[in-house]
Design an enzyme around this catalytic site. Structure first.
Site, short mmCIF file in Angstrom:
data_model
loop_
_atom_site.label_atom_id
_atom_site.label_comp_id
_atom_site.label_asym_id
_atom_site.label_seq_id
_atom_site.Cartn_x
_atom_site.Cartn_y
_atom_site.Cartn_z
N LYS A 264 0.85 -1.21 0.00
CA LYS A 264 0.00 0.00 0.00
C LYS A 264 0.88 1.25 0.00
O LYS A 264 1.69 1.44 0.89
CB LYS A 264 -0.92 0.01 1.23
CG LYS A 264 -1.71 1.32 1.40
CD LYS A 264 -2.62 1.28 2.63
CE LYS A 264 -3.28 2.65 2.88
NZ LYS A 264 -4.14 2.66 4.10
N ASP A 269 -2.56 10.17 3.78
CA ASP A 269 -3.96 9.80 3.94
C ASP A 269 -4.67 10.80 4.86
O ASP A 269 -4.59 10.69 6.08
CB ASP A 269 -4.06 8.38 4.51
CG ASP A 269 -5.50 7.94 4.71
OD1 ASP A 269 -6.41 8.61 4.16
OD2 ASP A 269 -5.72 6.93 5.41
N LYS A 276 -10.12 12.93 8.37
CA LYS A 276 -9.68 12.51 9.71
C LYS A 276 -9.63 13.72 10.64
O LYS A 276 -9.47 14.84 10.18
CB LYS A 276 -8.26 11.91 9.61
CG LYS A 276 -8.18 10.56 8.93
CD LYS A 276 -6.74 10.07 8.91
CE LYS A 276 -6.63 8.73 8.19
NZ LYS A 276 -7.27 7.62 8.93
N ASP A 287 1.53 6.32 5.65
CA ASP A 287 0.56 5.38 5.09
C ASP A 287 1.09 4.69 3.82
O ASP A 287 0.35 4.01 3.13
CB ASP A 287 -0.76 6.10 4.83
CG ASP A 287 -1.97 5.18 4.97
OD1 ASP A 287 -1.82 4.10 5.56
OD2 ASP A 287 -3.05 5.56 4.49
N ASP A 346 -12.22 7.18 3.84
CA ASP A 346 -11.01 6.92 4.60
C ASP A 346 -10.62 5.43 4.57
O ASP A 346 -9.53 5.07 4.99
CB ASP A 346 -11.21 7.38 6.05
CG ASP A 346 -9.89 7.56 6.79
OD1 ASP A 346 -8.82 7.49 6.14
OD2 ASP A 346 -9.94 7.77 8.02
N GLU A 348 -9.53 3.81 2.16
CA GLU A 348 -9.00 3.91 0.79
C GLU A 348 -7.97 2.83 0.48
O GLU A 348 -7.77 2.49 -0.68
CB GLU A 348 -8.39 5.30 0.57
CG GLU A 348 -6.93 5.48 1.03
CD GLU A 348 -6.72 5.31 2.53
OE1 GLU A 348 -7.71 5.42 3.27
OE2 GLU A 348 -5.58 5.05 2.95
N ARG A 350 -7.90 -0.41 1.00
CA ARG A 350 -8.46 -1.60 0.35
C ARG A 350 -8.88 -1.31 -1.09
O ARG A 350 -8.88 -2.20 -1.92
CB ARG A 350 -9.60 -2.16 1.21
CG ARG A 350 -10.74 -1.19 1.39
CD ARG A 350 -11.64 -1.57 2.57
NE ARG A 350 -11.09 -1.16 3.86
CZ ARG A 350 -11.68 -1.38 5.02
NH1 ARG A 350 -12.82 -2.06 5.08
NH2 ARG A 350 -11.13 -0.98 6.15
N1 BES Z 1 -4.31 4.45 6.95
C1 BES Z 1 -5.45 4.21 7.72
C2 BES Z 1 -5.24 3.18 8.81
C3 BES Z 1 -4.46 3.63 10.03
C4 BES Z 1 -5.09 4.39 11.01
C5 BES Z 1 -3.17 3.25 10.21
C6 BES Z 1 -4.38 4.76 12.14
C7 BES Z 1 -2.47 3.61 11.35
C8 BES Z 1 -3.08 4.37 12.31
C9 BES Z 1 -6.57 3.69 6.83
O1 BES Z 1 -6.60 4.19 5.54
C10 BES Z 1 -7.84 4.11 7.48
O2 BES Z 1 -8.09 5.28 7.55
N2 BES Z 1 -8.62 3.14 7.94
C11 BES Z 1 -9.85 3.42 8.62
C12 BES Z 1 -10.84 2.41 8.15
C13 BES Z 1 -12.25 2.70 8.61
C14 BES Z 1 -12.76 3.94 7.92
C15 BES Z 1 -13.11 1.52 8.29
C16 BES Z 1 -9.59 3.31 10.11
O3 BES Z 1 -8.87 2.43 10.54
O4 BES Z 1 -10.11 4.15 10.83
ZN ZN Z 2 -4.83 4.78 4.77
MN MN Z 3 -7.66 6.00 5.41
#
Ligand code: BES
Ligand code: ZN
Ligand code: MN
Length: 492
Positions: A264, A269, A276, A287, A346, A348, A350
């Site tokens: 990835k 992000d 966020k 990210d 968010d 993104e 996947r």
């Molecule tokens: N890059 C983030 C995941 C992440 C969050 C990594 C905090 C490290 C620390 C990912 O793109 C994301 O935002 N995931 C969301 C998914 C949710 C919207 C289902 C998350 O984990 O909040």
């Molecule tokens: Zn992300």
């Molecule tokens: Mn995200």
């Protein structure tokens, strides 16, 4: 960090710091014992006084060492004299490296290869010592105007003459791995305005130019359009930086089927329209740690000339809000033909991975492993100690878990049972891109599983392990160690 083999007696080692082990029960290791004669019993005295107990993790610096060639001696707890476990050895390697760092000692000779570790050989000890040393010595000061600009530190590994050839061979691997990890950390630590998708592509191209066995190709947004990568492109819509799909094809293994690593590469992000919260958002420059680990491990393999075929695939983009960005409720068609309702922009990772995974099938892979900072839920579940592992193949999962244990870069498996799949149901499309709060890492894995049915596949969620927050903020270089170990083990 430069590593070398050191022959000769411990007291003859010319270095800023000689590292020797002391055991529990007030027993000195062989090297500590040898130099102690020249130090007129100085080590035995502090050990007898109880200044260092000898537990793995204990360290004590003797700032004066007249009587031997070294300027100082670092005593390191080495546990029971008859042998210690792998976890304790890793612990003592880390604490020794940490002690060197805090005393600002850049050159040292270690005698810790003499410590007996149950179930592990010399090469494994070399790998642990060098990994800990390189990890602790690392600094990222590309953007400090007063950069230390210093020469790399040096670690000598003292060993018996009979072992020198084996240590030298193990060092060849260790150097390649250390370089790959450093590249991964540098890429990840670079800010989002420097490390863009184009920067990742340039870095890959440079490696392609350096190594003849590594062929690099970069697909542009037009190409992704022709391939039908609607999911990947839906994330890139909000960004002014063009998305890139980077492929790095390393051919060192004849005509065997390749391992494909998919990383990835979200170079920043923000969450997109589902933006966020502001606090700590800077950390979302990390990210792209999955991409960095793939590029790092490809560099290590090429450097070593490893006898394997491995292909790195990196979908790279930013995720930003914009008038042109994807919105919650938008429906996109992935390269596989399956449609996705984007309920949260968010989620993104996947979306870009699913198209890269579909694309990977064209290589007829032996296995595919994706590596991604995918979910905050994984940080909640496993913290910074283990990466989350999900897989559609038990043997592959077991191999990756074993590589994690061997390398000290551990993972822990989570289930991706069919039972969870219904959380991704959408009334409007084939699936939604989020599955609710419950089991957030697993439903992300379940989403990816819908795109990987045609091959053996594993997913590593490195959201908790790829970087540290707080005062030691920065990329860890994980899981380059795990991946490198898995691949080298495969190569035999
Ligand atoms: N890059 C983030 C995941 C992440 C969050 C990594 C905090 C490290 C620390 C990912 O793109 C994301 O935002 N995931 C969301 C998914 C949710 C919207 C289902 C998350 O984990 O909040
Ligand atoms: Zn992300
Ligand atoms: Mn995200």
């Amino acid at each position: 960090m430069e590593f070398s083999v050191k022959r000769g007696q411990p007291h003859q080692q010319k270095t800023a710091c000689l590292i020797v082990g002391v055991h529990t029960g007030k027993a000195l290791g062989p090297s500590a014992n040898e130099i102690d004669k020249h130090l007129r019993g100085a080590i035995a005295r502090v050990v007898k006084r109880g200044d260092i107990a000898g537990k793995p993790g204990d360290t004590l610096l003797l700032p004066d060492a007249s009587g031997i060639e070294a300027e100082r001696v670092l005593l390191v707890g080495a546990g029971r004299r008859d042998g210690i476990g792998a976890a304790d050895y890793i612990k003592l390697c880390r604490s020794a490296a940490q002690a060197l760092r805090s005393h600002r000692l850049r050159n040292a000779v270690t005698t810790l290869l003499e410590v007996t570790v149950k179930g592990h050989d010399l090469a494994w000890k070399v790998a642990q010592l060098t990994r800990a040393a390189a990890t602790a010595a690392y600094r990222f000061d590309e953007h400090k105007t007063k950069s230390s600009g210093s020469v790399p530190g040096r670690l000598g590994l003292a060993c018996a003459d009979d072992d020198a050839a084996a240590v030298r061979e193990a060092l060849r691997r260790a150097r390649a791995l250390a370089e790959g990890m450093k590249l991964a950390r540098d890429l990840a630590n670079r800010p989002g305005n420097v490390c863009t998708p184009s920067h990742l592509a340039e870095t890959a191209r440079d490696l392609g130019a350096r190594f003849t066995a590594l062929e690099v190709e970069v697909l542009e947004e037009d190409d992704m359009e022709s391939l039908g990568m609607g999911a990947l492109l839906s994330v890139a819509r909000g960004s002014r930086q063009p998305a890139k799909l980077i492929t790095m094809n390393y051919r060192g293994g004849g005509d065997e089927k390749p391992v494909v690593l998919v990383g990835k590469g979200v170079t920043f992000d923000s969450g997109g329209i589902s933006i966020k919260p502001g606090a700590g958002m800077d950390e979302m420059k990390f990210d792209m740690c999955g991409a960095a680990s793939v590029i790092g491990v490809m560099a290590a393999l090429a450097e070593l000339g490893a006898p394997l075929n491995v292909i790195g695939v990196v979908p790279a983009t930013e995720n930003l809000p914009d008038g042109n960005a994807s919105k919650p409720g938008d429906i996109v068609t992935s390269m596989s033909g399956q449609t996705i309702e984007i309920l949260n922009t968010d989620a993104e990772g996947r979306l870009i991975l699913c198209d890269a995974l579909t694309y990977s099938a064209r290589y007829e892979p032996a296995v595919v492993i994706d590596i991604a900072t995918l979910t905050g839920a994984c940080v909640v579940a496993l913290g910074e100690h283990a990466s989350g592992l999900m897989a559609n193949d038990d043997e592959l999962a077991a191999d990756l878990l074993a590589a994690g244990e061997r390398s000290g870069d551990r993972a822990w498996r989570l289930p991706i049972w069919e039972d969870y799949q219904q959380q991704l149901d959408s009334p409007f499309a084939d699936m939604a891109n989020v599955g609710g709060r419950a089991a957030g890492s697993i439903t992300a894995g379940c989403f990816l599983a819908r795109f990987t049915r045609q091959y053996r596949w594993a997913h590593l969620d490195i959201a908790g392990t790829a970087w540290l927050s707080g005062k030691n903020k920065g990329a860890s270089g994980r899981p380059v160690g795990l991946l490198f170990d898995y691949l080298m083990h495969r190569a035999g």
